[in-house]
Design a protein around this motif. Sequence first.
Motif, PDB file in Angstrom:
ATOM      1  N   ASN A  86       0.829  -1.138   0.106  1.00  0.00           N
ATOM      2  CA  ASN A  86      -0.092   0.134   0.115  1.00  0.00           C
ATOM      3  C   ASN A  86       0.826   1.279  -0.033  1.00  0.00           C
ATOM      4  OD1 ASN A  86      -2.499  -1.418   0.154  1.00  0.00           O
ATOM      5  ND2 ASN A  86      -2.545  -1.510   2.157  1.00  0.00           N
ATOM      6  N   THR A  87       1.826   1.313   0.857  1.00  0.00           N
ATOM      7  CA  THR A  87       2.548   2.487   0.891  1.00  0.00           C
ATOM      8  C   THR A  87       3.645   2.626  -0.495  1.00  0.00           C
ATOM      9  OG1 THR A  87       4.476   1.188   1.971  1.00  0.00           O
ATOM     10  CG2 THR A  87       2.711   2.744   3.382  1.00  0.00           C
ATOM     11  N   GLN A  88       3.966   1.712  -1.085  1.00  0.00           N
ATOM     12  CA  GLN A  88       4.613   1.663  -2.324  1.00  0.00           C
ATOM     13  C   GLN A  88       3.540   2.249  -3.378  1.00  0.00           C
ATOM     14  OE1 GLN A  88       7.270  -1.434  -3.745  1.00  0.00           O
ATOM     15  NE2 GLN A  88       7.107  -2.588  -1.637  1.00  0.00           N
ATOM     16  N   GLY A  89       2.343   1.718  -3.428  1.00  0.00           N
ATOM     17  CA  GLY A  89       1.294   2.163  -4.315  1.00  0.00           C
ATOM     18  C   GLY A  89       1.143   3.899  -4.283  1.00  0.00           C
ATOM     19  N   VAL A  90       0.957   4.304  -2.927  1.00  0.00           N
ATOM     20  CA  VAL A  90       0.754   5.461  -2.632  1.00  0.00           C
ATOM     21  C   VAL A  90       1.924   6.515  -3.168  1.00  0.00           C
ATOM     22  CG1 VAL A  90       0.486   7.215  -0.896  1.00  0.00           C
ATOM     23  CG2 VAL A  90      -0.637   5.318  -0.816  1.00  0.00           C
ATOM     24  N   SER A  91       2.926   5.832  -2.913  1.00  0.00           N
ATOM     25  CA  SER A  91       4.402   6.612  -3.298  1.00  0.00           C
ATOM     26  C   SER A  91       4.350   6.932  -4.778  1.00  0.00           C
ATOM     27  CB  SER A  91       5.455   5.928  -2.748  1.00  0.00           C
ATOM     28  OG  SER A  91       5.552   5.876  -1.363  1.00  0.00           O
ATOM     29  N   VAL A  92       4.215   5.544  -5.599  1.00  0.00           N
ATOM     30  CA  VAL A  92       4.306   5.851  -7.184  1.00  0.00           C
ATOM     31  C   VAL A  92       2.935   6.530  -7.482  1.00  0.00           C
ATOM     32  CG1 VAL A  92       4.019   4.345  -9.088  1.00  0.00           C
ATOM     33  CG2 VAL A  92       5.309   3.573  -7.388  1.00  0.00           C
ATOM     34  N   LEU A  93       2.024   6.386  -7.049  1.00  0.00           N
ATOM     35  CA  LEU A  93       0.669   7.411  -7.525  1.00  0.00           C
ATOM     36  C   LEU A  93       0.878   8.967  -7.361  1.00  0.00           C
ATOM     37  CD1 LEU A  93      -2.194   5.097  -6.576  1.00  0.00           C
ATOM     38  CD2 LEU A  93      -1.426   5.637  -8.973  1.00  0.00           C
ATOM     39  N   ALA A  94       1.587   9.162  -6.073  1.00  0.00           N
ATOM     40  CA  ALA A  94       1.897  10.621  -5.738  1.00  0.00           C
ATOM     41  C   ALA A  94       2.962  11.265  -6.692  1.00  0.00           C
ATOM     42  CB  ALA A  94       2.283  10.671  -4.304  1.00  0.00           C
ATOM     43  N   GLN A  95       4.007  10.334  -7.332  1.00  0.00           N
ATOM     44  CA  GLN A  95       5.054  10.855  -7.793  1.00  0.00           C
ATOM     45  C   GLN A  95       4.628  11.638  -9.309  1.00  0.00           C
ATOM     46  OE1 GLN A  95       7.862   7.718  -8.540  1.00  0.00           O
ATOM     47  NE2 GLN A  95       9.431   8.986  -9.441  1.00  0.00           N
ATOM     48  N   GLY A  96       5.213  12.763  -9.132  1.00  0.00           N
ATOM     49  CA  GLY A  96       4.864  13.509 -10.471  1.00  0.00           C
ATOM     50  C   GLY A  96       3.699  14.499 -10.189  1.00  0.00           C
ATOM     51  N   SER A  97       2.843  14.376  -9.247  1.00  0.00           N
ATOM     52  CA  SER A  97       1.716  14.987  -8.798  1.00  0.00           C
ATOM     53  C   SER A  97       1.954  16.428  -8.135  1.00  0.00           C
ATOM     54  CB  SER A  97       0.740  14.101  -8.243  1.00  0.00           C
ATOM     55  OG  SER A  97       0.239  13.026  -8.982  1.00  0.00           O
ATOM     56  N   GLY A  98       0.789  17.287  -8.204  1.00  0.00           N
ATOM     57  CA  GLY A  98       1.035  18.304  -7.405  1.00  0.00           C
ATOM     58  C   GLY A  98       0.724  18.099  -6.096  1.00  0.00           C
TER      59      GLY A  98
END
Length: 134
Positions: A86-98
């Motif tokens: 879950n924390t890896q998923g959140v990290s990847v999804l957040a990357q590059g976002s505002g």
Amino acid sequence: MPFFAKTTQTIDFQNFNNITKDIRMAPFSNQEYTTKPIIVNDELLPDGKRYVRAVPQEGVCSQLIEVLIQDGKILQVRYTGGCNGNTQGVSVLAQGSGIADVAGKLGGISCGGRPTSCPDQLAKVLQYIMDNPK
């Protein structure tokens, strides 16, 4: 090497709920927790990136959240502890976002009957970043 490792352990799915109910975390009251993670490091790096480290304070499984940002965008998020997938998923999804976009989407998410979660704690760190520009 195959993607899935072989295991010799068998899982009794019929009794899974009975086995796990004793180790699940019970619901928590909001009064037991502080409202914000503790910021332990907030620095502007020589290359213009901002690095923030925070210790979650609301009964979540992660022990540390690290965020690297530049020009209002999240470059990297790293959790120490917590549910690894879950924390890896959140990290990847957040990357590059505002920052504001991610904080708005993750803020208020709860977990296991608790009033917060690892994603919610990240939202609070991002809110701190927005409230304290460098």
